[in-house]
Design an enzyme around this catalytic site. Structure first.
Site, PDB file in Angstrom:
ATOM      1  N   GLY A  12      11.049 -46.253  16.193  1.00  0.00           N
ATOM      2  CA  GLY A  12      10.742 -45.048  16.628  1.00  0.00           C
ATOM      3  C   GLY A  12       9.154 -44.727  16.716  1.00  0.00           C
ATOM      4  O   GLY A  12       8.694 -43.423  16.873  1.00  0.00           O
ATOM      5  N   LYS A  65      30.143 -49.324  29.812  1.00  0.00           N
ATOM      6  CA  LYS A  65      28.819 -48.522  29.704  1.00  0.00           C
ATOM      7  C   LYS A  65      29.010 -47.343  30.648  1.00  0.00           C
ATOM      8  O   LYS A  65      28.615 -46.430  30.322  1.00  0.00           O
ATOM      9  CB  LYS A  65      27.643 -49.586  30.426  1.00  0.00           C
ATOM     10  N   MET A  90      17.018 -50.565  23.797  1.00  0.00           N
ATOM     11  CA  MET A  90      17.225 -51.656  23.806  1.00  0.00           C
ATOM     12  C   MET A  90      18.381 -51.975  25.031  1.00  0.00           C
ATOM     13  O   MET A  90      19.167 -53.009  24.541  1.00  0.00           O
ATOM     14  CB  MET A  90      17.454 -52.463  22.803  1.00  0.00           C
ATOM     15  N   LEU A  92      19.721 -51.644  29.121  1.00  0.00           N
ATOM     16  CA  LEU A  92      19.461 -51.424  30.531  1.00  0.00           C
ATOM     17  C   LEU A  92      20.319 -50.313  30.800  1.00  0.00           C
ATOM     18  O   LEU A  92      21.305 -49.940  30.583  1.00  0.00           O
ATOM     19  CB  LEU A  92      20.114 -52.500  31.422  1.00  0.00           C
ATOM     20  N   ASN A 107       9.980 -45.558  31.299  1.00  0.00           N
ATOM     21  CA  ASN A 107       9.887 -46.381  30.378  1.00  0.00           C
ATOM     22  C   ASN A 107       8.483 -46.982  30.047  1.00  0.00           C
ATOM     23  O   ASN A 107       7.642 -47.260  30.891  1.00  0.00           O
ATOM     24  CB  ASN A 107      10.637 -47.760  30.587  1.00  0.00           C
ATOM     25  N   HIS A 109       6.482 -50.546  28.455  1.00  0.00           N
ATOM     26  CA  HIS A 109       6.764 -52.015  28.318  1.00  0.00           C
ATOM     27  C   HIS A 109       5.329 -52.605  27.827  1.00  0.00           C
ATOM     28  O   HIS A 109       4.255 -52.276  28.582  1.00  0.00           O
ATOM     29  CB  HIS A 109       7.347 -52.719  29.423  1.00  0.00           C
TER      30      HIS A 109
END
Length: 209
Positions: A12, A65, A90, A92, A107, A109
């Site tokens: 985090g 999901k 972690m 999708l 997001n 990356h």
């Protein structure tokens, strides 16, 4: 003030950077909810220390999901969340959340996308022997790190670097770039009369009925 839900799965550090930016008035928003798919993750302790509400779940406790994303969506509804901010989450994002928050999920990356998508992007760059890598903030779509790019910043790979030192340099950029980019994005959307929570609420209600 816009309300954010931060999704995270690990230590985090980006969650902390966002929360710190709010406290320091560098980010004009409220972190209204932490969503975490690993109840034992250290990010949960960070949120507890800041008195930020938490929704932890175990994906295997759900049939699929869509089932756990439906519950997440309901929690976001309750918290009146405007934006979803992924910070080391972690998983999708699936159709349920994408439909409920169109163009309101972002997001970060640790590479200059489209280079090195997916897991261990810093390690991928290190193994490839590139001279420059970096950080990307992007919208989330149904793909793996494939959404429209919002902001990028390069990080030079120095001859003296190790994988550890490169990781530290990339993370330092992440912790500055993400809050700054969120602030710019929220200001831009507000100036354009972007969707309010009530508009999101209508969409969410349609999806969970």
């Amino acid at each position: 003030m816009m309300k954010l839900a931060v999704f995270a799965s690990g230590s985090g550090s980006n969650f902390q950077a966002i929360a710190d930016a709010v406290v320091e008035n560098r980010l004009d928003a409220e972190v209204s909810l932490l969503v975490c798919d690993k109840p034992d993750a250290y990010v949960v302790k960070r949120a507890e220390a800041l008195d930020i509400p938490i929704f932890c779940f175990r994906p295997k406790a759900y049939d699929n999901k869509a089932a756990f994303e439906k519950e997440i969506t309901a929690r976001l509804h309750e918290a009146e969340v405007d934006w979803i901010v992924l910070a080391g989450y972690m998983r999708l994002i699936g159709e349920t959340l994408l439909a409920a928050f169109p163009e309101h999920i972002i997001n970060i990356h640790p590479s200059l996308l489209p280079a090195f998508p997916g897991l261990d992007a810093i390690g991928q760059a290190w193994e490839a022997g590139v001279k420059v890598t970096g950080v990307t903030v992007h919208y989330v779509d149904e793909g793996m790190d494939s959404g429209k790019i919002i902001a990028q910043e390069a990080v030079a790979v120095k001859p003296t670097d190790s994988l550890a030192s490169l990781t530290k340099a990339v993370q330092a950029v992440e912790h500055r770039l993400y809050p700054d980019t969120i602030q710019s994005l929220l200001k831009e959307r507000l100036s354009q009369g972007g969707p309010t929570y009530n508009e999101h609420q209508t969409s969410i209600n349609q999806r969970i009925e």
